[in-house]
Design a protein around this motif. Structure first.
Motif, PDB file in Angstrom:
ATOM      1  N   SER A 226       0.827  -1.208   0.000  1.00 49.12           N
ATOM      2  CA  SER A 226       0.000   0.000   0.000  1.00 49.12           C
ATOM      3  C   SER A 226       0.854   1.248   0.000  1.00 49.12           C
ATOM      4  O   SER A 226       2.062   1.211   0.278  1.00 49.12           O
ATOM      5  CB  SER A 226      -0.908   0.017   1.241  1.00 49.12           C
ATOM      6  N   SER A 227       0.210   2.370  -0.308  1.00 51.88           N
ATOM      7  CA  SER A 227       0.879   3.665  -0.201  1.00 51.88           C
ATOM      8  C   SER A 227       1.355   3.863   1.235  1.00 51.88           C
ATOM      9  O   SER A 227       0.634   3.572   2.187  1.00 51.88           O
ATOM     10  CB  SER A 227      -0.078   4.790  -0.586  1.00 51.88           C
ATOM     11  N   ALA A 228       2.561   4.346   1.380  1.00 53.07           N
ATOM     12  CA  ALA A 228       3.154   4.498   2.710  1.00 53.07           C
ATOM     13  C   ALA A 228       2.570   5.701   3.441  1.00 53.07           C
ATOM     14  O   ALA A 228       2.479   6.796   2.879  1.00 53.07           O
ATOM     15  CB  ALA A 228       4.666   4.631   2.591  1.00 53.07           C
ATOM     16  N   VAL A 315      -2.753  -2.613  -3.192  1.00 52.67           N
ATOM     17  CA  VAL A 315      -3.052  -2.821  -4.612  1.00 52.67           C
ATOM     18  C   VAL A 315      -3.826  -4.125  -4.783  1.00 52.67           C
ATOM     19  O   VAL A 315      -4.830  -4.177  -5.496  1.00 52.67           O
ATOM     20  CB  VAL A 315      -1.740  -2.849  -5.430  1.00 52.67           C
ATOM     21  N   ARG A 316      -3.373  -5.194  -4.120  1.00 50.50           N
ATOM     22  CA  ARG A 316      -4.063  -6.486  -4.238  1.00 50.50           C
ATOM     23  C   ARG A 316      -5.485  -6.416  -3.724  1.00 50.50           C
ATOM     24  O   ARG A 316      -6.419  -6.934  -4.358  1.00 50.50           O
ATOM     25  CB  ARG A 316      -3.281  -7.561  -3.471  1.00 50.50           C
ATOM     26  N   GLU A 317      -5.688  -5.771  -2.589  1.00 57.96           N
ATOM     27  CA  GLU A 317      -7.033  -5.709  -2.008  1.00 57.96           C
ATOM     28  C   GLU A 317      -7.994  -4.963  -2.928  1.00 57.96           C
ATOM     29  O   GLU A 317      -9.123  -5.427  -3.171  1.00 57.96           O
ATOM     30  CB  GLU A 317      -6.973  -5.049  -0.632  1.00 57.96           C
ATOM     31  N   LEU A 318      -7.573  -3.818  -3.455  1.00 60.15           N
ATOM     32  CA  LEU A 318      -8.462  -3.064  -4.336  1.00 60.15           C
ATOM     33  C   LEU A 318      -8.684  -3.796  -5.647  1.00 60.15           C
ATOM     34  O   LEU A 318      -9.764  -3.705  -6.243  1.00 60.15           O
ATOM     35  CB  LEU A 318      -7.908  -1.661  -4.585  1.00 60.15           C
ATOM     36  N   ILE A 331       1.916  -4.485 -13.108  1.00 57.63           N
ATOM     37  CA  ILE A 331       3.289  -4.090 -13.362  1.00 57.63           C
ATOM     38  C   ILE A 331       3.325  -2.600 -13.684  1.00 57.63           C
ATOM     39  O   ILE A 331       2.492  -2.106 -14.455  1.00 57.63           O
ATOM     40  CB  ILE A 331       3.879  -4.899 -14.534  1.00 57.63           C
ATOM     41  N   GLY A 332       4.279  -1.892 -13.111  1.00 60.85           N
ATOM     42  CA  GLY A 332       4.399  -0.468 -13.403  1.00 60.85           C
ATOM     43  C   GLY A 332       5.564   0.134 -12.647  1.00 60.85           C
ATOM     44  O   GLY A 332       6.097  -0.468 -11.705  1.00 60.85           O
ATOM     45  N   GLN A 333       5.955   1.317 -13.039  1.00 56.55           N
ATOM     46  CA  GLN A 333       7.110   1.969 -12.436  1.00 56.55           C
ATOM     47  C   GLN A 333       6.793   2.597 -11.084  1.00 56.55           C
ATOM     48  O   GLN A 333       7.696   2.854 -10.294  1.00 56.55           O
ATOM     49  CB  GLN A 333       7.655   3.035 -13.389  1.00 56.55           C
ATOM     50  N   SER A 334       5.529   2.835 -10.811  1.00 51.81           N
ATOM     51  CA  SER A 334       5.155   3.409  -9.515  1.00 51.81           C
ATOM     52  C   SER A 334       3.913   2.717  -8.989  1.00 51.81           C
ATOM     53  O   SER A 334       3.051   2.281  -9.749  1.00 51.81           O
ATOM     54  CB  SER A 334       4.904   4.919  -9.642  1.00 51.81           C
ATOM     55  N   ARG A 335       3.837   2.637  -7.673  1.00 53.51           N
ATOM     56  CA  ARG A 335       2.674   2.025  -7.030  1.00 53.51           C
ATOM     57  C   ARG A 335       1.413   2.827  -7.337  1.00 53.51           C
ATOM     58  O   ARG A 335       0.333   2.261  -7.522  1.00 53.51           O
ATOM     59  CB  ARG A 335       2.930   1.957  -5.519  1.00 53.51           C
ATOM     60  N   LYS A 336       1.544   4.145  -7.428  1.00 55.58           N
ATOM     61  CA  LYS A 336       0.390   4.988  -7.732  1.00 55.58           C
ATOM     62  C   LYS A 336      -0.224   4.600  -9.074  1.00 55.58           C
ATOM     63  O   LYS A 336      -1.447   4.572  -9.231  1.00 55.58           O
ATOM     64  CB  LYS A 336       0.806   6.461  -7.733  1.00 55.58           C
ATOM     65  N   ASN A 337       0.615   4.269 -10.060  1.00 49.69           N
ATOM     66  CA  ASN A 337       0.090   3.879 -11.364  1.00 49.69           C
ATOM     67  C   ASN A 337      -0.561   2.496 -11.334  1.00 49.69           C
ATOM     68  O   ASN A 337      -1.464   2.225 -12.118  1.00 49.69           O
ATOM     69  CB  ASN A 337       1.196   3.931 -12.420  1.00 49.69           C
ATOM     70  N   LEU A 338      -0.110   1.627 -10.434  1.00 47.63           N
ATOM     71  CA  LEU A 338      -0.785   0.334 -10.276  1.00 47.63           C
ATOM     72  C   LEU A 338      -2.207   0.550  -9.773  1.00 47.63           C
ATOM     73  O   LEU A 338      -3.154  -0.097 -10.237  1.00 47.63           O
ATOM     74  CB  LEU A 338      -0.007  -0.564  -9.313  1.00 47.63           C
ATOM     75  N   TYR A 339      -2.359   1.459  -8.813  1.00 46.39           N
ATOM     76  CA  TYR A 339      -3.702   1.799  -8.326  1.00 46.39           C
ATOM     77  C   TYR A 339      -4.551   2.361  -9.477  1.00 46.39           C
ATOM     78  O   TYR A 339      -5.745   2.031  -9.592  1.00 46.39           O
ATOM     79  CB  TYR A 339      -3.620   2.832  -7.208  1.00 46.39           C
TER      80      TYR A 339
END
Length: 394
Positions: A226-228, A315-318, A331-339
């Motif tokens: 998750s986002s920190a 990310v998995r939960e959503l 897959i992506g360069q940032s967690r924000k983009n995965l969301y």
């Protein structure tokens, strides 16, 4: 063929259906308009799960005949999936009440692709405002063009919880069929059935997942992260009651009221707690999740905090709450983009049902509803309830 293919949510339902084979896809991978093409990285996610590398092309710029020449099979396609961006129609964006987003024109442009590829079935998903909002003329233009080509068009809006999604996601679904073909939708597949209330709850969907701390990644699942949150942001979430609490609960004591941010204090002064209470809110265990939107990467953007753990949902939960099977890779360069890939997506739990509707249209055999349950998703066969009228007929 999938246009505006994103991370593969719409395609995956057809990929998982034995009667269909995905042939091609296209997406320009825009994160935010300011970030430019390729930023969101969704084509890598698509390829990892569907096995096809989408073309990174701007569907606002490329002509339909050029696109078809580059990625369409010579014999054409049976089903064209086309889900243009919904941001310009969504009521969640305040300027959409008065300002027509240039991206909205992509809806009518879908008719150009239909005229070239001549699919037997066209499927589109978007927000309900596509059909009813101030800029519904874009859909009306598409509908008129399709009907001029002889297609039959059916469009309606649904809260997708009705079809087994553990989320309050209100969406317009458009089905168009070529001359001579019948037309069936999810309403036809679900006729005579409903879903058990407990089957579409947050608890049922994600309650089994292992606990993780804010910002950490689970060692067995890189997407269970998750986002920190840290410092006062983490303390604020920790002060909000479990199971559906919101920032408004911080007003109860001086010890917690100190965590109010300026926008919260303004909402209190303006007397608009109800309109703003989902921000920094926790999900309820025994209700469906709220709508998982594109900007779902932070608790400050909606009710995206875990029901009891002090963090943003992972990310998995959503992804699970948006109908993805548990093993789907993002897959992506940032967690924000995965969301963002998740918030943008058509839920695969729903697209698998749409694939069964398309198979019915093309093959003439009505599917059993149990067969339209996506393997690996939250919905199960014993979640289906036969309605009383159906029992009487039986």
């Amino acid at each position: 063929m999938d246009l505006f293919s994103g991370g593969g949510g719409m395609s995956y339902g057809f990929h998982a259906h034995s009667s269909f084979k995905m042939y091609g896809a296209a997406d320009v991978e825009v994160g935010k308009p300011s970030t430019g093409h390729g930023a969101i990285g969704c084509n890598a996610t698509y390829e990892a799960n569907i096995g096809i590398k989408p073309m990174a092309v701007d569907l606002a710029a490329i002509e339909a005949d050029e696109l078809a020449a580059r990625i369409s099979p010579s014999r054409g396609v049976d089903v064209l999936l086309a889900c243009p961006p919904c941001t310009g129609f969504s009521r969640a964006v305040s300027k959409n009440w008065a300002q027509d987003d240039p991206r909205n024109s992509l809806v009518a442009r879908v008719a150009d692709h239909v005229s070239v590829m001549r699919p037997k079935v066209l499927l589109m998903e978007n927000v309900p405002q596509l059909l009813t909002g101030n800029f519904r003329h874009h859909f009306q233009a598409l509908k008129s063009s399709l009907e001029e080509m002889g297609y039959t068009v059916r469009a309606s809006s649904h809260v997708l919880t009705r079809f087994g999604l553990p989320q309050q996601r209100d969406r317009a679904l458009v089905v168009a069929t070529a001359p001579g073909l019948p037309i069936y939708t999810l309403e036809d597949i679900w006729r005579g059935y409903s879903v058990r209330e407990q089957a579409v709850t947050v608890r049922r969907a994600i309650g089994h997942l292992p606990a993780v701390r804010s910002g950490e990644q689970h060692h067995r699942d890189e997407n269970h992260t998750s986002s920190a949150l840290a410092g006062e942001s983490l303390a604020r979430i920790a002060a909000i009651p479990h199971d559906g609490g919101s920032w408004a609960d911080l007003l109860r004591t001086p010890e917690t009221e100190k965590y109010l941010i300026p926008s919260m204090r303004k909402a209190v002064e303006a007397g608009r707690l109800n309109a703003y209470c989902d921000v920094y809110g926790r999900m309820y265990w025994d209700r469906p999740a709220p709508t998982i939107k594109r900007e779902c990467s932070h608790v400050g953007n909606g009710r995206y905090a875990h029901p009891e753990q002090d963090r943003q949902c992972t990310v998995r939960e959503l992804a699970i709450l948006n109908g993805f099977p548990e093993g789907y890779r993002f897959i992506g360069q940032s967690r924000k983009n995965l969301y963002r890939q998740i918030g943008d997506a058509v839920p695969p739990l729903i697209s698998f049902q749409l694939a069964h509707a398309a198979s019915w249209i093309l093959g003439g055999e009505a599917p059993e509803l149990k067969a339209a349950i996506l393997p690996g998703s939250t919905l199960r066969a014993d979640d289906l309830v036969v309605e009383e009228a159906q029992l009487f007929l039986a």
